[in-house]
Design a protein around this motif. Structure first.
Motif, PDB file in Angstrom:
ATOM      1  N   ALA A   1     104.821   4.130  40.657  1.00 26.78           N
ATOM      2  CA  ALA A   1     105.165   4.109  39.229  1.00 26.78           C
ATOM      3  C   ALA A   1     105.878   5.396  38.810  1.00 26.78           C
ATOM      4  O   ALA A   1     106.783   5.358  37.980  1.00 26.78           O
ATOM      5  N   TRP A   2     105.496   6.533  39.392  1.00 24.97           N
ATOM      6  CA  TRP A   2     106.092   7.803  38.960  1.00 24.97           C
ATOM      7  C   TRP A   2     107.581   7.873  39.312  1.00 24.97           C
ATOM      8  O   TRP A   2     108.355   8.515  38.598  1.00 24.97           O
ATOM      9  N   ILE A   3     107.984   7.178  40.387  1.00 23.23           N
ATOM     10  CA  ILE A   3     109.408   7.153  40.747  1.00 23.23           C
ATOM     11  C   ILE A   3     110.200   6.434  39.658  1.00 23.23           C
ATOM     12  O   ILE A   3     111.225   6.927  39.184  1.00 23.23           O
ATOM     13  N   ALA A   4     109.702   5.258  39.257  1.00 22.68           N
ATOM     14  CA  ALA A   4     110.351   4.496  38.182  1.00 22.68           C
ATOM     15  C   ALA A   4     110.370   5.308  36.893  1.00 22.68           C
ATOM     16  O   ALA A   4     111.381   5.332  36.177  1.00 22.68           O
ATOM     17  N   LEU A   5     109.271   5.987  36.606  1.00 24.00           N
ATOM     18  CA  LEU A   5     109.165   6.772  35.374  1.00 24.00           C
ATOM     19  C   LEU A   5     110.208   7.889  35.327  1.00 24.00           C
ATOM     20  O   LEU A   5     110.882   8.077  34.310  1.00 24.00           O
ATOM     21  N   VAL A   6     110.371   8.592  36.430  1.00 19.91           N
ATOM     22  CA  VAL A   6     111.344   9.699  36.482  1.00 19.91           C
ATOM     23  C   VAL A   6     112.766   9.167  36.309  1.00 19.91           C
ATOM     24  O   VAL A   6     113.560   9.717  35.532  1.00 19.91           O
ATOM     25  N   ILE A   7     113.095   8.089  37.006  1.00 18.07           N
ATOM     26  CA  ILE A   7     114.454   7.541  36.932  1.00 18.07           C
ATOM     27  C   ILE A   7     114.747   7.014  35.529  1.00 18.07           C
ATOM     28  O   ILE A   7     115.808   7.299  34.952  1.00 18.07           O
ATOM     29  N   ILE A   8     113.808   6.264  34.964  1.00 21.22           N
ATOM     30  CA  ILE A   8     114.019   5.707  33.620  1.00 21.22           C
ATOM     31  C   ILE A   8     114.071   6.819  32.577  1.00 21.22           C
ATOM     32  O   ILE A   8     114.887   6.778  31.651  1.00 21.22           O
ATOM     33  N   ALA A   9     113.214   7.832  32.741  1.00 22.72           N
ATOM     34  CA  ALA A   9     113.217   8.964  31.803  1.00 22.72           C
ATOM     35  C   ALA A   9     114.564   9.677  31.828  1.00 22.72           C
ATOM     36  O   ALA A   9     115.096  10.055  30.781  1.00 22.72           O
ATOM     37  N   ARG A  10     115.132   9.857  33.000  1.00 28.56           N
ATOM     38  CA  ARG A  10     116.453  10.494  33.118  1.00 28.56           C
ATOM     39  C   ARG A  10     117.490   9.697  32.336  1.00 28.56           C
ATOM     40  O   ARG A  10     118.306  10.260  31.608  1.00 28.56           O
ATOM     41  N   GLU A  11     117.456   8.377  32.476  1.00 28.51           N
ATOM     42  CA  GLU A  11     118.435   7.529  31.787  1.00 28.51           C
ATOM     43  C   GLU A  11     118.265   7.620  30.272  1.00 28.51           C
ATOM     44  O   GLU A  11     119.254   7.657  29.528  1.00 28.51           O
ATOM     45  N   ILE A  12     117.024   7.650  29.814  1.00 25.19           N
ATOM     46  CA  ILE A  12     116.763   7.754  28.370  1.00 25.19           C
ATOM     47  C   ILE A  12     117.255   9.092  27.827  1.00 25.19           C
ATOM     48  O   ILE A  12     117.889   9.157  26.766  1.00 25.19           O
ATOM     49  N   ILE A  13     116.986  10.166  28.562  1.00 26.98           N
ATOM     50  CA  ILE A  13     117.405  11.508  28.124  1.00 26.98           C
ATOM     51  C   ILE A  13     118.931  11.603  28.035  1.00 26.98           C
ATOM     52  O   ILE A  13     119.477  12.062  27.028  1.00 26.98           O
ATOM     53  N   ILE A  14     119.619  11.141  29.083  1.00 28.62           N
ATOM     54  CA  ILE A  14     121.084  11.220  29.091  1.00 28.62           C
ATOM     55  C   ILE A  14     121.672  10.316  28.006  1.00 28.62           C
ATOM     56  O   ILE A  14     122.630  10.697  27.322  1.00 28.62           O
TER      57      ILE A  14
END
Length: 195
Positions: free
Chosen positions: A102-115
């Motif tokens: 889950a943490w992998i998905a969280l990091v990738i999705i968080a990056r997309e939201i931030i950008i």
């Protein structure tokens, strides 16, 4: 709506079909229907095919928009949104099937939201932020990694069962983080000057 935008919309419409092929159905439903039994057994392969087709349309709509001068504000909004929806849906479903952490998905999705948030703020201030090749490389890395996980290494499975799919996912994760940091670093001064 021009052809490039229609292809982008088609990519968004493929997302529910991609989700439908995931074996997420309750056991009582699987037992009662041969269709759901088939999806339970082979759904991930169908999902991988839909995912690859949907991902390929990203290159196609961009190529058509540039070649025929069909770049529009709608396309600029829909194209990255379609990519983020597709990747996020895939990651969430992979987590639900315990195929990635889950943490992998969280990091990738968080990056997309931030950008995406940075782009929205910049757009509101009429600031043109620089895109770079790392964002495109990141997207390709994510597509390859997700496809490999969906296929459980598929045709690249080796005799000693090396988890190539997970290695590709970690590589995509690192590329995602790197491209996000690089994007912020490259555009920091432009945002700071207009703040």
């Amino acid at each position: 709506m021009n052809l490039a935008n229609k292809i982008t919309v088609a990519r968004i419409m493929l997302i529910p079909i991609f989700i439908l092929f995931f074996p997420l159905f309750p056991s009582w439903l699987i037992q009662k229907s041969i269709v759901f039994q088939h999806i339970d057994s082979y759904g991930l392969y169908y999902a991988a095919a839909v995912f690859v087709i949907a991902s390929a349309t990203d290159k196609l709509d961009g190529y058509i928009a540039r070649k025929y001068n069909l770049i529009t504000n709608m396309g600029k909004l829909l194209d990255p949104l379609a990519d983020k929806l597709l990747i996020s849906a895939a990651l969430i479903l992979l987590v639900s099937q315990h195929l990635i952490y889950a943490w992998i998905a969280l990091v990738i999705i968080a990056r997309e939201i931030i950008i995406t948030g940075i782009r929205i703020v910049a757009s509101a201030q009429k600031i043109a932020l620089q895109a770079d090749q790392f964002g495109k490389i990141k997207m390709v890395a994510q597509v390859i990694a997700i496809t490999a996980v969906l296929l459980n290494n598929g045709p690249i499975r080796l005799a000693n069962e090396i988890p190539i799919d997970q290695m590709l996912m970690y590589a995509a994760l690192m590329m995602t983080v790197f491209s996000g940091i690089n994007y912020i670093r490259n555009n920091y001064h432009a945002l700071k000057l207009h703040s």
